[in-house]
Scaffold this active site. Structure first.
Site, PDB file in Angstrom:
ATOM      1  N   ASP A  36     -65.422 -14.138 -11.577  1.00  0.00           N
ATOM      2  CA  ASP A  36     -64.873 -15.451 -11.944  1.00  0.00           C
ATOM      3  C   ASP A  36     -63.933 -15.388 -13.148  1.00  0.00           C
ATOM      4  O   ASP A  36     -63.688 -16.386 -13.811  1.00  0.00           O
ATOM      5  CB  ASP A  36     -66.000 -16.461 -12.193  1.00  0.00           C
ATOM      6  CG  ASP A  36     -66.926 -16.011 -13.303  1.00  0.00           C
ATOM      7  OD1 ASP A  36     -66.790 -14.854 -13.762  1.00  0.00           O
ATOM      8  OD2 ASP A  36     -67.790 -16.806 -13.719  1.00  0.00           O
ATOM      9  N   HIS A 240     -43.443   5.542 -14.622  1.00  0.00           N
ATOM     10  CA  HIS A 240     -44.213   4.311 -14.839  1.00  0.00           C
ATOM     11  C   HIS A 240     -45.624   4.610 -15.338  1.00  0.00           C
ATOM     12  O   HIS A 240     -46.583   3.962 -14.930  1.00  0.00           O
ATOM     13  CB  HIS A 240     -44.247   3.455 -13.562  1.00  0.00           C
ATOM     14  CG  HIS A 240     -42.904   2.879 -13.215  1.00  0.00           C
ATOM     15  ND1 HIS A 240     -42.584   2.429 -11.960  1.00  0.00           N
ATOM     16  CD2 HIS A 240     -41.793   2.690 -13.967  1.00  0.00           C
ATOM     17  CE1 HIS A 240     -41.328   1.988 -11.959  1.00  0.00           C
ATOM     18  NE2 HIS A 240     -40.838   2.139 -13.158  1.00  0.00           N
ATOM     19  N   ASP A 257     -41.837   2.571 -23.847  1.00  0.00           N
ATOM     20  CA  ASP A 257     -41.053   1.561 -23.144  1.00  0.00           C
ATOM     21  C   ASP A 257     -41.849   0.275 -23.250  1.00  0.00           C
ATOM     22  O   ASP A 257     -42.871   0.112 -22.573  1.00  0.00           O
ATOM     23  CB  ASP A 257     -40.853   1.992 -21.687  1.00  0.00           C
ATOM     24  CG  ASP A 257     -39.948   1.036 -20.907  1.00  0.00           C
ATOM     25  OD1 ASP A 257     -39.721  -0.096 -21.382  1.00  0.00           O
ATOM     26  OD2 ASP A 257     -39.490   1.426 -19.810  1.00  0.00           O
ATOM     27  N   ASP A 268     -36.638  -5.509 -23.090  1.00  0.00           N
ATOM     28  CA  ASP A 268     -37.012  -4.277 -22.381  1.00  0.00           C
ATOM     29  C   ASP A 268     -36.367  -3.107 -23.127  1.00  0.00           C
ATOM     30  O   ASP A 268     -35.161  -2.887 -22.998  1.00  0.00           O
ATOM     31  CB  ASP A 268     -36.515  -4.369 -20.928  1.00  0.00           C
ATOM     32  CG  ASP A 268     -36.957  -3.180 -20.093  1.00  0.00           C
ATOM     33  OD1 ASP A 268     -37.754  -2.356 -20.580  1.00  0.00           O
ATOM     34  OD2 ASP A 268     -36.496  -3.091 -18.930  1.00  0.00           O
ATOM     35  N   HIS A 347     -33.790   7.778 -11.734  1.00  0.00           N
ATOM     36  CA  HIS A 347     -33.709   6.312 -11.614  1.00  0.00           C
ATOM     37  C   HIS A 347     -32.294   5.838 -11.940  1.00  0.00           C
ATOM     38  O   HIS A 347     -31.433   6.651 -12.277  1.00  0.00           O
ATOM     39  CB  HIS A 347     -34.750   5.624 -12.508  1.00  0.00           C
ATOM     40  CG  HIS A 347     -34.642   5.927 -13.979  1.00  0.00           C
ATOM     41  ND1 HIS A 347     -33.733   5.317 -14.808  1.00  0.00           N
ATOM     42  CD2 HIS A 347     -35.346   6.791 -14.775  1.00  0.00           C
ATOM     43  CE1 HIS A 347     -33.888   5.764 -16.039  1.00  0.00           C
ATOM     44  NE2 HIS A 347     -34.848   6.677 -16.054  1.00  0.00           N
ATOM     45  N   HIS A 351     -30.735  -2.640 -15.039  1.00  0.00           N
ATOM     46  CA  HIS A 351     -31.059  -3.768 -14.163  1.00  0.00           C
ATOM     47  C   HIS A 351     -30.761  -5.046 -14.939  1.00  0.00           C
ATOM     48  O   HIS A 351     -30.638  -5.014 -16.165  1.00  0.00           O
ATOM     49  CB  HIS A 351     -32.536  -3.710 -13.741  1.00  0.00           C
ATOM     50  CG  HIS A 351     -33.491  -3.506 -14.884  1.00  0.00           C
ATOM     51  ND1 HIS A 351     -33.918  -4.531 -15.680  1.00  0.00           N
ATOM     52  CD2 HIS A 351     -34.060  -2.385 -15.402  1.00  0.00           C
ATOM     53  CE1 HIS A 351     -34.723  -4.049 -16.620  1.00  0.00           C
ATOM     54  NE2 HIS A 351     -34.823  -2.741 -16.490  1.00  0.00           N
ATOM     55  N   HIS A 358     -37.214  -7.183 -14.550  1.00  0.00           N
ATOM     56  CA  HIS A 358     -36.209  -6.812 -13.549  1.00  0.00           C
ATOM     57  C   HIS A 358     -35.724  -8.137 -12.978  1.00  0.00           C
ATOM     58  O   HIS A 358     -36.284  -8.638 -12.015  1.00  0.00           O
ATOM     59  CB  HIS A 358     -36.801  -5.908 -12.459  1.00  0.00           C
ATOM     60  CG  HIS A 358     -37.267  -4.587 -13.003  1.00  0.00           C
ATOM     61  ND1 HIS A 358     -38.101  -3.744 -12.334  1.00  0.00           N
ATOM     62  CD2 HIS A 358     -37.005  -3.966 -14.181  1.00  0.00           C
ATOM     63  CE1 HIS A 358     -38.321  -2.660 -13.066  1.00  0.00           C
ATOM     64  NE2 HIS A 358     -37.678  -2.771 -14.185  1.00  0.00           N
ATOM     65  N   GLU A 381     -30.245   2.244 -19.611  1.00  0.00           N
ATOM     66  CA  GLU A 381     -31.419   3.069 -19.875  1.00  0.00           C
ATOM     67  C   GLU A 381     -31.419   4.435 -19.182  1.00  0.00           C
ATOM     68  O   GLU A 381     -32.271   4.730 -18.357  1.00  0.00           O
ATOM     69  CB  GLU A 381     -32.681   2.309 -19.478  1.00  0.00           C
ATOM     70  CG  GLU A 381     -32.656   1.682 -18.077  1.00  0.00           C
ATOM     71  CD  GLU A 381     -33.999   1.037 -17.729  1.00  0.00           C
ATOM     72  OE1 GLU A 381     -35.034   1.722 -17.854  1.00  0.00           O
ATOM     73  OE2 GLU A 381     -34.012  -0.143 -17.324  1.00  0.00           O
ATOM     74  N   TYR A 385     -35.757  13.915 -17.530  1.00  0.00           N
ATOM     75  CA  TYR A 385     -37.195  14.198 -17.441  1.00  0.00           C
ATOM     76  C   TYR A 385     -37.380  15.607 -16.893  1.00  0.00           C
ATOM     77  O   TYR A 385     -36.899  15.920 -15.803  1.00  0.00           O
ATOM     78  CB  TYR A 385     -37.884  13.175 -16.521  1.00  0.00           C
ATOM     79  CG  TYR A 385     -37.494  11.749 -16.880  1.00  0.00           C
ATOM     80  CD1 TYR A 385     -38.188  11.035 -17.856  1.00  0.00           C
ATOM     81  CD2 TYR A 385     -36.388  11.136 -16.274  1.00  0.00           C
ATOM     82  CE1 TYR A 385     -37.814   9.741 -18.211  1.00  0.00           C
ATOM     83  CE2 TYR A 385     -36.000   9.849 -16.624  1.00  0.00           C
ATOM     84  CZ  TYR A 385     -36.714   9.155 -17.583  1.00  0.00           C
ATOM     85  OH  TYR A 385     -36.329   7.882 -17.932  1.00  0.00           O
ATOM     86  N   ARG A 403     -36.058   8.828 -22.501  1.00  0.00           N
ATOM     87  CA  ARG A 403     -35.268   7.673 -22.027  1.00  0.00           C
ATOM     88  C   ARG A 403     -34.890   6.866 -23.269  1.00  0.00           C
ATOM     89  O   ARG A 403     -35.679   6.767 -24.207  1.00  0.00           O
ATOM     90  CB  ARG A 403     -36.082   6.814 -21.046  1.00  0.00           C
ATOM     91  CG  ARG A 403     -35.370   5.548 -20.613  1.00  0.00           C
ATOM     92  CD  ARG A 403     -35.975   4.878 -19.357  1.00  0.00           C
ATOM     93  NE  ARG A 403     -37.310   4.341 -19.524  1.00  0.00           N
ATOM     94  CZ  ARG A 403     -38.415   4.941 -19.100  1.00  0.00           C
ATOM     95  NH1 ARG A 403     -38.360   6.096 -18.462  1.00  0.00           N
ATOM     96  NH2 ARG A 403     -39.592   4.397 -19.280  1.00  0.00           N
ATOM     97  N   GLU A 405     -33.379   3.054 -23.986  1.00  0.00           N
ATOM     98  CA  GLU A 405     -33.084   1.810 -23.256  1.00  0.00           C
ATOM     99  C   GLU A 405     -32.740   0.680 -24.219  1.00  0.00           C
ATOM    100  O   GLU A 405     -33.522   0.368 -25.123  1.00  0.00           O
ATOM    101  CB  GLU A 405     -34.311   1.399 -22.414  1.00  0.00           C
ATOM    102  CG  GLU A 405     -34.118   0.061 -21.709  1.00  0.00           C
ATOM    103  CD  GLU A 405     -35.254  -0.277 -20.753  1.00  0.00           C
ATOM    104  OE1 GLU A 405     -36.399   0.138 -21.009  1.00  0.00           O
ATOM    105  OE2 GLU A 405     -34.986  -0.967 -19.749  1.00  0.00           O
TER     106      GLU A 405
HETATM  107  N1  GLY Z   1     -39.773  -1.334 -18.361  1.00  0.00           N
HETATM  108  C1  GLY Z   1     -39.305  -1.249 -17.048  1.00  0.00           C
HETATM  109  C2  GLY Z   1     -37.940  -0.772 -17.001  1.00  0.00           C
HETATM  110  O1  GLY Z   1     -37.451  -0.211 -17.942  1.00  0.00           O
HETATM  111  O2  GLY Z   1     -37.250  -0.969 -16.056  1.00  0.00           O
HETATM  112 MN    MN Z   2     -35.661  -1.456 -17.929  1.00  0.00          MN
HETATM  113 MN    MN Z   3     -38.106  -0.475 -19.903  1.00  0.00          MN
END
Ligand code: GLY
Ligand code: MN
Ligand code: MN
Length: 435
Positions: A36, A240, A257, A268, A347, A351, A358, A381, A385, A403, A405
C-alpha cells in the site's frame, strides 16, 4: 510558474484545434511501489503544462467556444475525512478559483458528463496508448454516443493525437520556462560542486549521491529529474548505471550524471572527475578529447543549423582523438564512414530538455533533421567509454568512462550554455577539488 502562463498555453492550443474540437487529457495515475505504498506522485507533463494542477485523479477538457466555459477540470471532491488521512484537495471551487477552470466537476461524475461534452464536437484531440485504462473509458463514451445515433445523437468523426500540437508547443521554451530550467540548473550546479568537494577515496558512490540529494532538497528541488548516476571506475562505462553502491578507489574516475527538477523542469548535467582530485595522464588524455568534442558540438548549436550538426561535430573530434591515442586505426574519413567511434561512443550527443529530461518534440521533420530555432533547449553530452578487456586496447585505458554534459539554449544569435558556471576543464576541476 505564473498562473497566466497556463491560460496562455491553453488559448494557443485551442486556437490551433479549432471550434469544432475538444481535447481530453488525463493526468498520470498514482503508481504502487509495494503493497500500500505509492511512488511519490508526479503529474503528467502535458497535463501540468496546460493546467499547473498537481493532484492525481484529474482530467482536463478543452472545448473551444463552449458557452458554459471552455476549460473544464475534473478533479477530486473535497472530503474532510479523506483530507485528514491523505492531504488537502482543492475541490471544485479551488479548481475554478485557484486554477482558473471555467467549470469543474467531481472526477467521480466524469462518465455522466463527458459523453455530453463530446456529443456536439467533430474532432477529438486525445492521445491513445499512454493510459490504457483511460483509453477504455474514452472508447466506452464514444460507444455510448454511437448507440444513441437512432435518437439523433451525434458522434465525433475524427480522432487526432493531441501530442502533435502540444509537443511542438513544448519544444519552444518561453521566458518563464527558461527561468525554471535556470533554477533547476543553479541547484544542480551547487550539488555537482558539493560532490566534487566531498569526494574522497574509499567513500561509497551512495555517499556522494546523498550529497547531491541533500543539496537538491535544501534548495527547493523536491526530486531529482531522473535517478542520479554516480559511477566510479568501471561503472562509469555502464551508460545507465544507477546502483550507486560501490566503494570508490583512489585512481578511479567518478562519473556523475545528475540534475534537479524545479517547478517541473529538469536540469541534466554530467561531470567526470578523479576520485582523488588529480587526473592521471591517460585519464586526462581521454578527457581532453571529450571536452574538445563537446566544445565543437556546442559551437554548432546555432539557429539555422540542424539537429544533427552538433552530433556530427562531436563524432569527428572523437574519431580523430581516438586515432591520435592509437585506439582507432585508419583514415579519419574511412572510420567516420564506418561509424568506428561507436565502439567507444555508443550514444548520441544530446536530446531536447524541458519538463521531461528527454523532452518532447520531433527531431526530424519528414526526412530532414529539424532546424534549430531560438527557445529550444538541448543537452550536449559526448563521451568515451573504455571498459576493461576491450578488444585491442592497452591496459592503461581500461575503465576510463567519461561524459561531459551541459544544457544549452538556442538564442537569436547563437547559444547560451546554461550550465556554464560548473567547472569543466581539467584545471578548473582539479582546483575546485584541491580547495
Ligand atoms: N541523464 C540522462 C541523459 O543524460 O540523457
Ligand atoms: Mn542527457
Ligand atoms: Mn544526463
Amino acid at each position: 510558474m505564473n498562473i497566466n502562463e497556463f491560460a496562455k498555453r491553453r488559448r494557443r492550443l485551442m486556437r490551433m484545434m479549432g471550434q469544432d474540437s475538444i481535447a481530453v487529457l488525463p493526468t498520470a495515475s498514482v503508481r504502487i511501489r509495494n503493497r500500500d505504498v505509492e511512488y511519490p506522485y508526479r503529474p503528467d507533463s502535458d497535463f501540468y503544462y496546460l493546467t499547473g494542477f498537481n493532484e492525481p485523479e484529474a482530467v482536463m477538457v478543452l472545448a473551444p467556444g463552449r458557452e458554459h466555459g471552455e476549460y473544464i477540470l475534473f478533479c477530486r471532491e473535497n472530503d474532510p475525512e479523506q483530507e485528514t488521512w491523505h492531504g488537502r484537495r482543492v475541490g471544485q471551487e479551488g479548481a475554478c478559483e485557484i486554477f482558473e477552470a471555467d467549470d469543474s466537476f467531481p472526477i467521480s461524475d466524469i462518465d455522466d458528463i463527458l459523453p455530453g461534452l463530446l456529443e456536439d464536437r467533430e474532432r477529438v484531440f486525445y492521445t491513445i496508448g499512454c493510459e490504457p485504462e483511460f483509453d477504455q473509458k474514452v472508447t466506452g463514451w464514444i460507444n455510448q454516443l454511437r448507440k444513441k445515433s437512432h435518437a439523433g445523437v451525434h458522434t465525433p468523426a475524427e480522432f487526432v493525437a493531441l501530442d502533435h500540437l502540444l509537443h511542438d508547443m513544448r519544444l519552444y521554451k518561453s521566458r518563464s520556462e527558461v527561468s525554471a530550467i535556470r533554477k533547476a540548473v543553479k541547484i544542480s550546479i551547487k550539488a555537482h560542486k558539493r560532490a566534487m568537494q566531498k569526494c574522497r577515496p574509499e567513500m561509497t558512490e551512495d555517499q556522494i549521491e546523498a550529497e547531491l540529494l541533500y543539496e537538491f532538497m535544501r534548495n527547493g528541488a523536491k526530486s531529482p529529474a531522473y535517478p542520479p548516476i554516480v559511477a566510479a571506475g568501471e561503472n562509469g562505462c555502464i551508460l545507465h548505471y544507477t546502483e550507486n553502491s560501490d566503494v570508490m578507489k583512489s585512481k578511479e574516475l567518478l562519473l556523475i550524471d545528475a540534475g534537479a527538477e524545479y517547478d517541473s523542469y529538469a536540469a541534466d548535467i554530467t561531470r567526470t572527475f578523479p576520485v582523488n582530485g588529480k587526473f592521471t595522464r591517460a585519464q586526462k588524455d581521454v578527457y581532453e578529447i571529450v571536452l574538445a568534442a563537446q566544445e565543437a558540438a556546442i559551437e554548432k548549436v546555432q539557429p539555422g543549423n540542424h539537429w544533427n550538426d552538433p552530433h556530427e561535430a562531436a563524432v569527428r573530434v572523437i574519431t580523430q582523438g581516438l586515432i591520435d591515442l592509437g585506439l582507432l586505426k585508419g583514415r579519419l574519413s574511412t572510420l567516420l564512414k564506418k561509424h568506428a567511434y561507436k565502439k567507444f561512443y555508443m550514444h548520441r550527443t544530446g536530446h531536447w530538455l524541458g519538463m521531461d529530461v528527454h523532452d518532447v518534440g520531433d527531431y526530424k521533420v519528414g526526412d530532414e533533421w529539424r532546424i534549430l530555432e531560438p527557445g529550444m533547449v538541448m543537452t550536449v553530452e559526448p563521451g568515451i567509454y573504455i571498459p576493461a578487456h576491450t578488444d585491442k586496447v592497452a591496459r592503461k585505458w581500461w575503465d576510463i568512462g567519461i561524459r561531459i554534459e551541459d544544457d544549452v539554449l538556442v538564442t537569436r544569435d547563437g547559444n547560451e550554455v546554461l550550465t556554464e558556471a560548473l567547472p569543466r576543464s581539467v584545471a578548473e576541476i582539479e582546483e575546485l577539488m584541491a580547495g
